[in-house]
Design an enzyme around this catalytic site. Structure first.
Site, mmCIF file in Angstrom:
data_model
loop_
_atom_site.group_PDB
_atom_site.id
_atom_site.type_symbol
_atom_site.label_atom_id
_atom_site.label_comp_id
_atom_site.label_asym_id
_atom_site.label_seq_id
_atom_site.Cartn_x
_atom_site.Cartn_y
_atom_site.Cartn_z
ATOM 1 N N SER A 203 0.842 -1.192 0.000
ATOM 2 C CA SER A 203 0.000 0.000 0.000
ATOM 3 C C SER A 203 0.875 1.239 0.000
ATOM 4 O O SER A 203 1.625 1.480 0.952
ATOM 5 C CB SER A 203 -0.888 0.007 1.239
ATOM 6 O OG SER A 203 -1.391 1.313 1.424
ATOM 7 N N HIS B 209 -1.151 -1.239 -4.392
ATOM 8 C CA HIS B 209 -2.428 -0.903 -3.752
ATOM 9 C C HIS B 209 -2.466 0.604 -3.487
ATOM 10 O O HIS B 209 -1.621 1.141 -2.774
ATOM 11 C CB HIS B 209 -2.541 -1.699 -2.450
ATOM 12 C CG HIS B 209 -3.839 -1.538 -1.725
ATOM 13 N ND1 HIS B 209 -4.966 -2.260 -2.049
ATOM 14 C CD2 HIS B 209 -4.196 -0.745 -0.682
ATOM 15 C CE1 HIS B 209 -5.952 -1.921 -1.227
ATOM 16 N NE2 HIS B 209 -5.516 -0.995 -0.394
ATOM 17 N N ASP C 73 -4.493 3.647 -1.965
ATOM 18 C CA ASP C 73 -5.547 3.995 -1.017
ATOM 19 C C ASP C 73 -6.042 5.415 -1.268
ATOM 20 O O ASP C 73 -5.372 6.389 -0.917
ATOM 21 C CB ASP C 73 -5.013 3.882 0.416
ATOM 22 C CG ASP C 73 -4.936 2.431 0.877
ATOM 23 O OD1 ASP C 73 -5.922 1.708 0.697
ATOM 24 O OD2 ASP C 73 -3.885 2.038 1.411
ATOM 25 N N MET D 120 -8.533 8.275 -0.357
ATOM 26 C CA MET D 120 -9.373 8.698 0.772
ATOM 27 C C MET D 120 -9.850 10.126 0.550
ATOM 28 O O MET D 120 -9.077 10.971 0.089
ATOM 29 C CB MET D 120 -8.570 8.633 2.074
ATOM 30 C CG MET D 120 -7.987 7.254 2.355
ATOM 31 S SD MET D 120 -7.252 7.210 4.004
ATOM 32 C CE MET D 120 -6.491 5.582 3.990
ATOM 33 N N HIS E 208 -8.202 1.342 -4.276
ATOM 34 C CA HIS E 208 -9.131 1.088 -3.171
ATOM 35 C C HIS E 208 -9.793 2.418 -2.837
ATOM 36 O O HIS E 208 -9.181 3.274 -2.200
ATOM 37 C CB HIS E 208 -8.326 0.510 -1.990
ATOM 38 C CG HIS E 208 -9.110 0.342 -0.732
ATOM 39 N ND1 HIS E 208 -8.507 0.138 0.491
ATOM 40 C CD2 HIS E 208 -10.449 0.344 -0.493
ATOM 41 C CE1 HIS E 208 -9.439 0.018 1.427
ATOM 42 N NE2 HIS E 208 -10.618 0.150 0.856
ATOM 43 N N MET F 193 -11.891 4.691 -0.875
ATOM 44 C CA MET F 193 -12.563 4.930 0.406
ATOM 45 C C MET F 193 -13.204 6.305 0.309
ATOM 46 O O MET F 193 -12.745 7.284 0.906
ATOM 47 C CB MET F 193 -11.531 4.862 1.556
ATOM 48 C CG MET F 193 -11.090 3.438 1.851
ATOM 49 S SD MET F 193 -9.553 3.379 2.784
ATOM 50 C CE MET F 193 -8.366 3.436 1.453
ATOM 51 N N MET G 229 -11.819 -5.870 4.910
ATOM 52 C CA MET G 229 -10.976 -4.993 5.736
ATOM 53 C C MET G 229 -10.694 -5.681 7.072
ATOM 54 O O MET G 229 -11.610 -6.155 7.746
ATOM 55 C CB MET G 229 -11.673 -3.653 6.013
ATOM 56 C CG MET G 229 -11.881 -2.741 4.817
ATOM 57 S SD MET G 229 -10.393 -2.289 3.900
ATOM 58 C CE MET G 229 -9.380 -1.521 5.165
ATOM 59 N N ASP H 29 -6.926 -6.459 3.960
ATOM 60 C CA ASP H 29 -6.276 -5.142 4.024
ATOM 61 C C ASP H 29 -6.315 -4.598 5.445
ATOM 62 O O ASP H 29 -7.386 -4.325 5.985
ATOM 63 C CB ASP H 29 -7.006 -4.189 3.068
ATOM 64 C CG ASP H 29 -6.356 -2.824 2.981
ATOM 65 O OD1 ASP H 29 -5.263 -2.629 3.552
ATOM 66 O OD2 ASP H 29 -6.937 -1.944 2.316
ATOM 67 N N GLY H 30 -5.124 -4.449 6.027
ATOM 68 C CA GLY H 30 -5.002 -3.814 7.326
ATOM 69 C C GLY H 30 -4.321 -4.689 8.350
ATOM 70 O O GLY H 30 -4.786 -5.788 8.662
HETATM 71 C C1 DX5 Z 1 -6.330 1.455 5.534
HETATM 72 C C2 DX5 Z 1 -5.820 1.209 4.140
HETATM 73 C C3 DX5 Z 1 -4.776 0.176 4.089
HETATM 74 C C4 DX5 Z 1 -3.502 0.551 4.813
HETATM 75 C C5 DX5 Z 1 -2.795 -0.700 5.243
HETATM 76 O O1 DX5 Z 1 -7.389 2.326 5.482
HETATM 77 O O2 DX5 Z 1 -6.883 0.779 3.307
HETATM 78 O O3 DX5 Z 1 -4.493 -0.210 2.761
HETATM 79 O O4 DX5 Z 1 -2.644 1.314 4.038
HETATM 80 O O5 DX5 Z 1 -1.687 -0.351 6.020
HETATM 81 P P1 DX5 Z 1 -1.071 -1.365 7.066
HETATM 82 O O6 DX5 Z 1 -0.612 -2.561 6.287
HETATM 83 O O7 DX5 Z 1 0.027 -0.594 7.707
HETATM 84 O O8 DX5 Z 1 -2.187 -1.736 8.014
HETATM 85 ZN ZN ZN Z 2 -6.411 -0.172 1.324
#
Ligand code: DX5
Ligand code: ZN
Length: 221
Positions: free
Chosen positions: A8, A33, A35, A37, A66, A68, A142, A181-182
């Site tokens: 990510s 990946h 992210d 947001m 991804h 969000m 998640m 993920d997470g």
């Molecule tokens: C969280 C993200 C993840 C995050 C994962 O909202 O969707 O993709 O970057 O990070 P780690 O692996 O550090 O939990």
């Molecule tokens: Zn993610």
């Protein structure tokens, strides 16, 4: 089943993103990946389609966007045009709008000629997205509440992974991508893979490691 690691870039240094993406490819990553947001569906704001567009020419790896974000349908075309290979959208963001919004959004992603996926938060039963499994190339479970990297893995998600894999088998899609993920680490990756997930997102576990290639290899098992 092939295990794929999706670092990510949320955990990357944004000022050297191009070099980072090239390095991840060299070190054995399978997807990038991304992210996205919006400061509303989740608190932080990260980046939009411009990031996807800028890293697209730098790697052959699939870009896994991804989203969000609220109202994901309004953004699909931008991300597809920017060069995303797969776009995943949150069940919760869609459900807020209407019962059919998730399916409509997945269909829209497919109509752009790219892969699509549905995402559920830790508190949403995976059964809620069973109706769209046949449409999805991937489902994303998640294992933390979205918004921040570096959180602790929620182990209850493992049961959901098992249910998701069993349902994929039941509908004749045994090889369907199930992404987690997470909070994925080199320590818990094995139980996650054994539960039936085959795409492991890793932010901190890749970016905090002294040896990126070794971390990716260990996550892969
Ligand atoms: C969280 C993200 C993840 C995050 C994962 O909202 O969707 O993709 O970057 O990070 P780690 O692996 O550090 O939990
Ligand atoms: Zn993610």
């Amino acid at each position: 089943m092939q295990i794929k690691i999706a670092p990510s870039i949320l955990s990357a240094d944004f000022s050297i993103m191009g070099e980072t993406v090239k390095k991840l490819e060299k070190c054995g990553a399978d997807l990038i990946h991304c992210d996205v947001m919006d400061g509303s569906f989740v608190e932080p704001i990260t980046f939009g389609g411009q990031m996807i567009k800028n890293i697209r020419p730098l790697t052959k790896l699939p870009l896994d966007a991804h989203l969000m974000i609220e109202h994901p349908k309004t953004q699909i075309k931008f991300f597809a045009d920017a060069g995303a290979d797969i776009i995943t959208v949150h069940y919760k963001a869609c459900k807020k709008i209407s019962d059919s919004y998730l399916e409509e959004t997945l269909q829209l992603i497919k109509s752009c000629g790219i892969k699509c996926g549905a995402v559920v938060n830790p508190d949403v039963p995976v059964e809620n997205i069973f109706p769209v499994f046949p449409l999805c190339d991937m489902v994303l479970l998640m294992s933390v509440y979205p918004g921040y990297g570096g959180q602790k893995f929620i182990p209850e998600v493992l049961e959901k992974v098992k249910k998701a894999r069993a349902y994929a088998v039941k509908i004749g899609r045994p090889d369907m991508d199930i992404e987690i993920d997470g909070g994925v680490t080199e320590e818990n990756a094995k139980i996650i893979r054994e539960a039936g997930a085959n795409v492991l997102v890793a932010g901190s576990a890749v970016f905090k490691a002294a040896d990126t290639a070794a971390a990716i290899a260990n996550l892969k098992g």
